[in-house]
Structures are given as structure tokens and as C-alpha cells.
Design a protein around this motif. Sequence first.
Motif, mmCIF file in Angstrom:
data_model
loop_
_atom_site.group_PDB
_atom_site.id
_atom_site.type_symbol
_atom_site.label_atom_id
_atom_site.label_comp_id
_atom_site.label_asym_id
_atom_site.label_seq_id
_atom_site.Cartn_x
_atom_site.Cartn_y
_atom_site.Cartn_z
ATOM 1 N N ASN A 103 1.009 -1.050 -0.067
ATOM 2 C CA ASN A 103 -0.187 0.107 -0.049
ATOM 3 C C ASN A 103 0.867 1.367 0.193
ATOM 4 O O ASN A 103 1.956 1.143 0.520
ATOM 5 C CB ASN A 103 -0.954 -0.007 1.126
ATOM 6 N N GLY A 104 0.368 2.448 -0.183
ATOM 7 C CA GLY A 104 0.762 3.739 -0.233
ATOM 8 C C GLY A 104 1.795 4.089 -1.550
ATOM 9 O O GLY A 104 1.718 3.664 -2.559
ATOM 10 N N LYS A 164 -8.589 -9.588 -6.473
ATOM 11 C CA LYS A 164 -7.696 -9.003 -7.445
ATOM 12 C C LYS A 164 -6.596 -8.237 -7.116
ATOM 13 O O LYS A 164 -6.323 -7.659 -6.107
ATOM 14 C CB LYS A 164 -8.757 -7.889 -7.969
ATOM 15 N N PHE A 165 -5.510 -8.393 -8.058
ATOM 16 C CA PHE A 165 -3.877 -7.831 -7.876
ATOM 17 C C PHE A 165 -3.846 -6.948 -9.163
ATOM 18 O O PHE A 165 -3.655 -7.732 -10.232
ATOM 19 C CB PHE A 165 -2.945 -8.840 -7.674
ATOM 20 N N GLY A 166 -4.010 -5.701 -9.169
ATOM 21 C CA GLY A 166 -3.456 -5.185 -10.404
ATOM 22 C C GLY A 166 -1.986 -4.994 -10.577
ATOM 23 O O GLY A 166 -1.468 -4.872 -9.565
ATOM 24 N N LEU A 167 -1.697 -5.123 -11.917
ATOM 25 C CA LEU A 167 -0.469 -5.013 -12.225
ATOM 26 C C LEU A 167 0.105 -4.097 -13.184
ATOM 27 O O LEU A 167 -0.784 -3.853 -14.071
ATOM 28 C CB LEU A 167 0.039 -6.595 -12.926
ATOM 29 N N ILE A 202 -2.924 2.963 -7.908
ATOM 30 C CA ILE A 202 -2.108 3.038 -6.580
ATOM 31 C C ILE A 202 -2.986 4.186 -6.034
ATOM 32 O O ILE A 202 -3.024 4.232 -4.600
ATOM 33 C CB ILE A 202 -0.659 3.351 -6.962
ATOM 34 N N TRP A 203 -3.202 5.251 -6.772
ATOM 35 C CA TRP A 203 -3.556 6.537 -5.950
ATOM 36 C C TRP A 203 -5.020 6.346 -5.625
ATOM 37 O O TRP A 203 -5.697 6.781 -4.668
ATOM 38 C CB TRP A 203 -3.637 7.956 -6.713
#
Length: 343
Positions: A103-104, A164-167, A202-203
Motif C-alpha cells: 500500500n501507499g 484482484k491484484f492489479g499489475l 495506486i492513487w
Amino acid sequence: MKICIYGAGAIGGYLGLMLAKGGAEVSLIARGAHLAAIREKGLTVQFKDGTEEHAMLHATDDPTSLGPQDYVVIALKAHQAWEVAEQMTPLLGPDTAVVTAQNGVPWWYFHGFEGQYKDLRIESVDPGNRQWNAIGPERVIGCTVYPAAEITEPGVIKHIYGDKFGLGEPTRADTDRIKALSAVMEAGGLKAPINPEIRNDIWLKLWGNLCFNPISALTHATLDVVATDPGTRAVAHAMMSEAEKIARRIGVHFRVDIERRINGAARVGAHRTSMLQDLEKGRQLEIDALLTAVQEMGRLVDVNTPYIDTVLALVQQMGRVAGVYPTFPEPHLWCDPTEAAAD
């Protein structure tokens, strides 16, 4: 395909088991009772529908015993990853990719940028360029983590929600390495969309974490309360507004507005944020990647952040008093030290 999960806690363990299910040769870096249990009985993930998955996976606390990997997934919190950056180097071969499942604001954020922000370093998440130098930004694949999970006992992980894992490549390229990783994740039953604009993703997650986490830690309120109480909702809204101005100045686009983002958090229900859980368990708080880095970026792009500054100061002080935020800010004198303080 050899994949090492560096930090096989709740999320890392869940991801590792699902990758193994997809056909990857998975090894886990873990520690303590959790490591001992995985070695003895294997790793179990329990799902909400009552089903479970079990696997005997190679687990160790010694990265030097594993050799170079095709992928290293860092599933530690940002401050933990910084602490062990050099310990990862035995896992890195010439073509090893490093997936930052955290995160972050990531330490590599400005890699792949052109112009005035090209390869700028973010001191608050990578003091001394430790990860930049030990790992190298060219290895990185960005990852946003959407699932929630918890360790219910050593070797046993309860999956709460999400798969879900965004890449995304920091350079926005559509590389063979990211396509291969996405494919093995999806073969294991995960959703792994490739997003050339991974920073937008990410944001979007950071947008909530930077306000909901510290407010909940300061108030001990659950997410539904923070997002619906008029006072805390207003503070969250103001912090998100400041962050949005920063993000847009460096090219980020948001697919939802602030109200929708807050309402989505409220629908999660009586969830104790990760920062609140860490505070209650006496674990180091993940403040810098969620808040300090945003403040640092605000100063970079000349955006004032009074609400973020205030909440950051409060949560840092709370963390120091509780012994769970060991860093200290640079000294600042906000008054004339020659004047005597009056009570």
C-alpha cells in the motif's frame, strides 16, 4: 516459473498458495510460529464459503538458501521492505522481476517519468535510496492489492474478501514478464489485470488509506463510522481533496469522485483498518508510505496540505507515544526558543 513471496503473512501467504495452484514453483519467506507451522503442516487458506485450499510449500527465513528467482513478490509493509532491502539480493538474478505488493506511495514512483520528475527519489519511503540501489527500479512491476485476509493461527489464513491484484510496469510497457505473471496468477484463480497506468490504481487505493487509516487509529472507530460520522467524514474529504490536487499535478486521473470513494468505504461496514489493527497489536505503524510521502509530494508540486499535515502530526505523535513509530522528524522551531513558555 520460480516465484518467491518475501513476507508470507496473510496477503503474501494467500497469494503464494494461489500462485502454486496456478502452476508456479513457490517459496515463502516467513518467520516465527507461522514459519514453523508452514514447515510442519503446510499452508491453509480458508474461504468465506467454507471451502479451503491447502499446500505444502517450501518456507524459510533465509533468502540465501533459495537462489535467484524469476519473480520476487514483496508482500511486506513499506517500512519492513526498506529494512530488508539488501537481504533480497541473493534472490535477484539478471532477469528477476520484483513485484511490490504494498500500500501507499512506492519508492520507485518516478521511475519511467520524463521531464522534471524523471527518476526523482521519495525520501520518506526510501531513506538513503536503499531500495533504489539494492533492488533497482528497472526490476519493478507495480501491484495494487485488493484482497483482505488475516492469519487466524500459525499456518492458517482466513480470506475475507477480494481476489484482484492489479499489475503494471512503471514504464507503461506491455512486457512479456508482466503478461507471464498475470497468466499464472489467473491460472490460480486470481484476477490480475494489466494496467499501463498503474499509478492511477495506486492513487485510488491510497486516496482512502491516507485518511481512513490514521483517522481510525486516532479515534479507534471502524471504517463505517469514520466514513459516515459528519466530523470524521469532513476531515477525510478534505484530506482526499488535497491529495487529489497533488496527484493531478503529476498526471494521475481518478475514475471516481471523492464522495463515491467515501461511500464505497462506508459500505465495507464495521472494518478495523490495518493501522488500527497494528496499533492494537503493538506493531509498527505504516505511516510514511500512506501520509508522509503524500506530504513530501505535495511540497514537490507546490500544493498546500494543511489537513494532511495536521493528521500526520497527530498520528506520528500517537505512534511515538505508543512506541510503534520509531522515526523522528527533522527538528523545526515553531517559536522563538529564547522566549519562556507560558502555561
